[in-house]
Write a protein that holds these residues in place. Structure first.
Motif, PDB file in Angstrom:
ATOM      1  N   ILE A 154       0.835  -1.213   0.000  1.00 43.17           N
ATOM      2  CA  ILE A 154       0.000   0.000   0.000  1.00 43.17           C
ATOM      3  C   ILE A 154       0.874   1.269   0.000  1.00 43.17           C
ATOM      4  O   ILE A 154       0.603   2.207  -0.756  1.00 43.17           O
ATOM      5  CB  ILE A 154      -0.972  -0.019   1.205  1.00 43.17           C
ATOM      6  CG1 ILE A 154      -2.020  -1.129   0.994  1.00 43.17           C
ATOM      7  CG2 ILE A 154      -1.658   1.340   1.370  1.00 43.17           C
ATOM      8  CD1 ILE A 154      -2.957  -1.345   2.163  1.00 43.17           C
ATOM      9  N   HIS A 155       1.926   1.283   0.793  1.00 43.86           N
ATOM     10  CA  HIS A 155       2.709   2.528   0.861  1.00 43.86           C
ATOM     11  C   HIS A 155       3.418   2.821  -0.470  1.00 43.86           C
ATOM     12  O   HIS A 155       3.569   3.990  -0.846  1.00 43.86           O
ATOM     13  CB  HIS A 155       3.681   2.536   2.058  1.00 43.86           C
ATOM     14  CG  HIS A 155       4.808   1.572   1.984  1.00 43.86           C
ATOM     15  ND1 HIS A 155       4.706   0.263   2.397  1.00 43.86           N
ATOM     16  CD2 HIS A 155       6.083   1.717   1.549  1.00 43.86           C
ATOM     17  CE1 HIS A 155       5.870  -0.343   2.234  1.00 43.86           C
ATOM     18  NE2 HIS A 155       6.726   0.521   1.707  1.00 43.86           N
ATOM     19  N   HIS A 156       3.807   1.780  -1.215  1.00 41.33           N
ATOM     20  CA  HIS A 156       4.408   2.035  -2.541  1.00 41.33           C
ATOM     21  C   HIS A 156       3.372   2.655  -3.479  1.00 41.33           C
ATOM     22  O   HIS A 156       3.675   3.557  -4.271  1.00 41.33           O
ATOM     23  CB  HIS A 156       4.910   0.726  -3.171  1.00 41.33           C
ATOM     24  CG  HIS A 156       5.914  -0.008  -2.350  1.00 41.33           C
ATOM     25  ND1 HIS A 156       5.737  -1.300  -1.935  1.00 41.33           N
ATOM     26  CD2 HIS A 156       7.130   0.387  -1.863  1.00 41.33           C
ATOM     27  CE1 HIS A 156       6.795  -1.686  -1.231  1.00 41.33           C
ATOM     28  NE2 HIS A 156       7.634  -0.681  -1.180  1.00 41.33           N
ATOM     29  N   LEU A 157       2.145   2.140  -3.392  1.00 38.20           N
ATOM     30  CA  LEU A 157       1.079   2.645  -4.274  1.00 38.20           C
ATOM     31  C   LEU A 157       0.694   4.068  -3.891  1.00 38.20           C
ATOM     32  O   LEU A 157       0.433   4.915  -4.756  1.00 38.20           O
ATOM     33  CB  LEU A 157      -0.137   1.707  -4.208  1.00 38.20           C
ATOM     34  CG  LEU A 157       0.113   0.304  -4.776  1.00 38.20           C
ATOM     35  CD1 LEU A 157      -0.965  -0.678  -4.330  1.00 38.20           C
ATOM     36  CD2 LEU A 157       0.188   0.335  -6.304  1.00 38.20           C
ATOM     37  N   GLU A 158       0.677   4.344  -2.587  1.00 39.85           N
ATOM     38  CA  GLU A 158       0.351   5.690  -2.116  1.00 39.85           C
ATOM     39  C   GLU A 158       1.401   6.696  -2.586  1.00 39.85           C
ATOM     40  O   GLU A 158       1.077   7.797  -3.045  1.00 39.85           O
ATOM     41  CB  GLU A 158       0.294   5.699  -0.577  1.00 39.85           C
ATOM     42  CG  GLU A 158      -1.026   5.207  -0.033  1.00 39.85           C
ATOM     43  CD  GLU A 158      -2.163   6.188  -0.298  1.00 39.85           C
ATOM     44  OE1 GLU A 158      -2.140   7.287   0.259  1.00 39.85           O
ATOM     45  OE2 GLU A 158      -3.065   5.839  -1.088  1.00 39.85           O
ATOM     46  N   GLN A 159       2.679   6.292  -2.516  1.00 39.85           N
ATOM     47  CA  GLN A 159       3.754   7.190  -2.961  1.00 39.85           C
ATOM     48  C   GLN A 159       3.638   7.464  -4.462  1.00 39.85           C
ATOM     49  O   GLN A 159       3.772   8.601  -4.913  1.00 39.85           O
ATOM     50  CB  GLN A 159       5.123   6.566  -2.657  1.00 39.85           C
ATOM     51  CG  GLN A 159       5.464   6.557  -1.189  1.00 39.85           C
ATOM     52  CD  GLN A 159       6.706   5.734  -0.868  1.00 39.85           C
ATOM     53  OE1 GLN A 159       7.300   5.105  -1.743  1.00 39.85           O
ATOM     54  NE2 GLN A 159       7.089   5.722   0.389  1.00 39.85           N
ATOM     55  N   LEU A 160       3.342   6.398  -5.212  1.00 43.06           N
ATOM     56  CA  LEU A 160       3.223   6.563  -6.665  1.00 43.06           C
ATOM     57  C   LEU A 160       2.072   7.531  -6.995  1.00 43.06           C
ATOM     58  O   LEU A 160       2.176   8.354  -7.903  1.00 43.06           O
ATOM     59  CB  LEU A 160       2.951   5.177  -7.293  1.00 43.06           C
ATOM     60  CG  LEU A 160       3.541   4.909  -8.660  1.00 43.06           C
ATOM     61  CD1 LEU A 160       5.030   5.137  -8.705  1.00 43.06           C
ATOM     62  CD2 LEU A 160       3.233   3.454  -9.076  1.00 43.06           C
ATOM     63  N   LYS A 161       0.994   7.420  -6.212  1.00 47.62           N
ATOM     64  CA  LYS A 161      -0.157   8.306  -6.420  1.00 47.62           C
ATOM     65  C   LYS A 161       0.252   9.770  -6.206  1.00 47.62           C
ATOM     66  O   LYS A 161      -0.149  10.655  -6.964  1.00 47.62           O
ATOM     67  CB  LYS A 161      -1.269   7.911  -5.446  1.00 47.62           C
ATOM     68  CG  LYS A 161      -2.603   8.434  -5.871  1.00 47.62           C
ATOM     69  CD  LYS A 161      -3.844   7.918  -5.218  1.00 47.62           C
ATOM     70  CE  LYS A 161      -4.031   7.360  -3.932  1.00 47.62           C
ATOM     71  NZ  LYS A 161      -5.323   7.095  -3.434  1.00 47.62           N
ATOM     72  N   GLU A 162       1.084   9.994  -5.180  1.00 48.43           N
ATOM     73  CA  GLU A 162       1.527  11.371  -4.886  1.00 48.43           C
ATOM     74  C   GLU A 162       2.522  11.877  -5.930  1.00 48.43           C
ATOM     75  O   GLU A 162       2.527  13.052  -6.285  1.00 48.43           O
ATOM     76  CB  GLU A 162       2.227  11.415  -3.519  1.00 48.43           C
ATOM     77  CG  GLU A 162       1.273  11.445  -2.351  1.00 48.43           C
ATOM     78  CD  GLU A 162       2.017  11.333  -1.017  1.00 48.43           C
ATOM     79  OE1 GLU A 162       3.159  11.830  -0.909  1.00 48.43           O
ATOM     80  OE2 GLU A 162       1.448  10.718  -0.093  1.00 48.43           O
ATOM     81  N   ASP A 163       3.376  10.970  -6.439  1.00 50.36           N
ATOM     82  CA  ASP A 163       4.509  11.395  -7.267  1.00 50.36           C
ATOM     83  C   ASP A 163       4.199  11.417  -8.768  1.00 50.36           C
ATOM     84  O   ASP A 163       4.951  12.020  -9.530  1.00 50.36           O
ATOM     85  CB  ASP A 163       5.709  10.442  -7.057  1.00 50.36           C
ATOM     86  CG  ASP A 163       6.207  10.460  -5.610  1.00 50.36           C
ATOM     87  OD1 ASP A 163       5.853  11.402  -4.884  1.00 50.36           O
ATOM     88  OD2 ASP A 163       6.934   9.528  -5.229  1.00 50.36           O
ATOM     89  N   CYS A 164       3.164  10.686  -9.193  1.00 49.02           N
ATOM     90  CA  CYS A 164       2.967  10.473 -10.637  1.00 49.02           C
ATOM     91  C   CYS A 164       1.550  10.840 -11.074  1.00 49.02           C
ATOM     92  O   CYS A 164       0.697  11.165 -10.249  1.00 49.02           O
ATOM     93  CB  CYS A 164       3.250   9.013 -10.980  1.00 49.02           C
ATOM     94  SG  CYS A 164       4.926   8.535 -10.546  1.00 49.02           S
ATOM     95  N   ASP A 165       1.308  10.749 -12.372  1.00 50.17           N
ATOM     96  CA  ASP A 165       0.000  11.144 -12.915  1.00 50.17           C
ATOM     97  C   ASP A 165      -0.992   9.989 -12.947  1.00 50.17           C
ATOM     98  O   ASP A 165      -2.163  10.164 -12.653  1.00 50.17           O
ATOM     99  CB  ASP A 165       0.177  11.684 -14.343  1.00 50.17           C
ATOM    100  CG  ASP A 165       0.985  12.967 -14.352  1.00 50.17           C
ATOM    101  OD1 ASP A 165       0.892  13.711 -13.348  1.00 50.17           O
ATOM    102  OD2 ASP A 165       1.727  13.206 -15.320  1.00 50.17           O
TER     103      ASP A 165
END
Ligand SMILES: NC(=O)c1ccc[n+]([C@@H]2O[C@H](COP(=O)([O-])OP(=O)(O)OC[C@H]3O[C@@H](n4cnc5c(N)ncnc54)[C@H](OP(=O)(O)O)[C@@H]3O)[C@@H](O)[C@H]2O)c1
Length: 283
Positions: A154-165
């Motif tokens: 989950i934390h990898h997906l959350e970071q990707l959501k913040e960092d990417c489109d």
């Protein structure tokens, strides 16, 4: 085609693409069988195949696709980007190389194989974001019709959501009766990320468990069919692997019966958190 083959149900991705709920895993672990893949495509109606650069068989898989005579548009091909190829330029090149080896001009799904990432003077988070940007661009160019990740928590997906489109279309994660990461499944469902499960037979470990043997007897099915059916009934895209024709045939005979609610619950309760492949929980 040698004979009339069944058509398996599909699961829609957030972009409208449809992934067959049952695919064939082609991991290099335990070997690759060209004749078994051909049999799966020609005789069992398998239209979803899961490979990776890491498995070292993309070229042979490409040959099997051509030899099978299955039309490209009827086929779902997933391959994966290994962390050694992370970073923007490397990822673009690795994808083009995978396409070339597979003999395809587009992939149905391209996955970042693993969340751990090492790029000079970048954090793993920054390296994942930079790599994901390449996948977004490959998607925009139509080289990849869907893009996703594998082994992401989950934390990898959350970071990707913040960092990417773009939110990944799919996350491929270990999933079998002993490893049912329900919190991650719920997170994926809430975020329109299809959850795909790998190692549905727990690499064979599930096939001798007393509860699974009992259900196999009750339903007059094999333990492998109980495991694959359980994944499918939980709504999970699943990719059992076998190099043997008889087992591939067996693993496909999972649509003519339904596990009762109490039996689904009893299988759900077998979760003990064990991993039969690498353990991503320390990431
Ligand atoms: N994204 C990732 O990091 C990742 C990691 C692991 C796996 N995967 C993917 O998931 C796929 C499946 O995972 P997996 O191969 O590790 O595990 P699995 O599908 O749970 O188990 C495969 C093992 O079970 C045996 N088997 C298959 N069908 C059987 C049957 N009906 N009866 C008895 N034994 C049977 C196979 O042997 P035989 O081949 O001898 O039949 C093989 O040893 C892989 O091929 C790969 O595509 C992805």
């Amino acid at each position: 085609m040698d004979m009339e083959v069944p058509i398996y149900p599909t699961v829609p991705l957030s972009n409208g693409q449809k992934i067959p709920i049952l695919g064939l895993g082609l991991s290099h672990q335990g070997g690759y069988s060209h004749s078994a893949l051909l049999y799966a495509l020609k005789n069992c109606g398998i239209r979803h195949i899961d490979t990776a650069k890491r498995y070292g068989n993309e070229e042979q898989v490409g040959k099997a696709i051509t030899e099978s005579g299955v039309k490209r548009e009827d086929l779902w091909v997933t391959t994966k980007l290994w962390p050694g190829d992370y970073g923007y330029d490397n990822a673009i090149q690795a994808c083009m190389d995978s396409c070339k080896r597979l003999g395809l001009d587009y992939l149905d799904l391209y996955l970042m194989h693993w969340p751990d990432a090492n790029l000079l003077s970048k954090s793993a988070r920054e390296a994942r974001a930079e790599t994901w940007k390449a996948l977004e661009d490959l998607y925009d160019r139509g080289v990849c019709r869907s893009i996703g990740v594998s082994n992401f928590l989950i934390h990898h997906l959350e970071q990707l959501k913040e960092d990417c489109d773009m939110v990944p279309h799919l996350n491929q994660v270990e999933y079998h009766p002993f490893q049912r990461p329900q919190e991650l499944v719920d997170y994926c469902n809430e975020n329109n990320i299809v959850f795909e499960g790998y190692c549905p037979l727990a690499k064979g470990q599930a096939l001798t468990h007393p509860s699974i043997l009992k259900l196999a007897k009750l339903y007059e099915k094999t333990p492998a069919q109980i495991c694959v059916r359980w994944s499918i009934q939980n709504g999970i895209v699943t990719i059992p692997k076998s190099t043997k024709e008889s087992r591939i045939h067996e693993n496909c005979q999972v649509f003519g019966f339904t596990l009762a609610d109490e039996d689904m619950l009893s299988l759900n309760s077998l979760h003990d958190g064990r991993h039969v492949t690498w353990d991503p929980s320390n990431l």
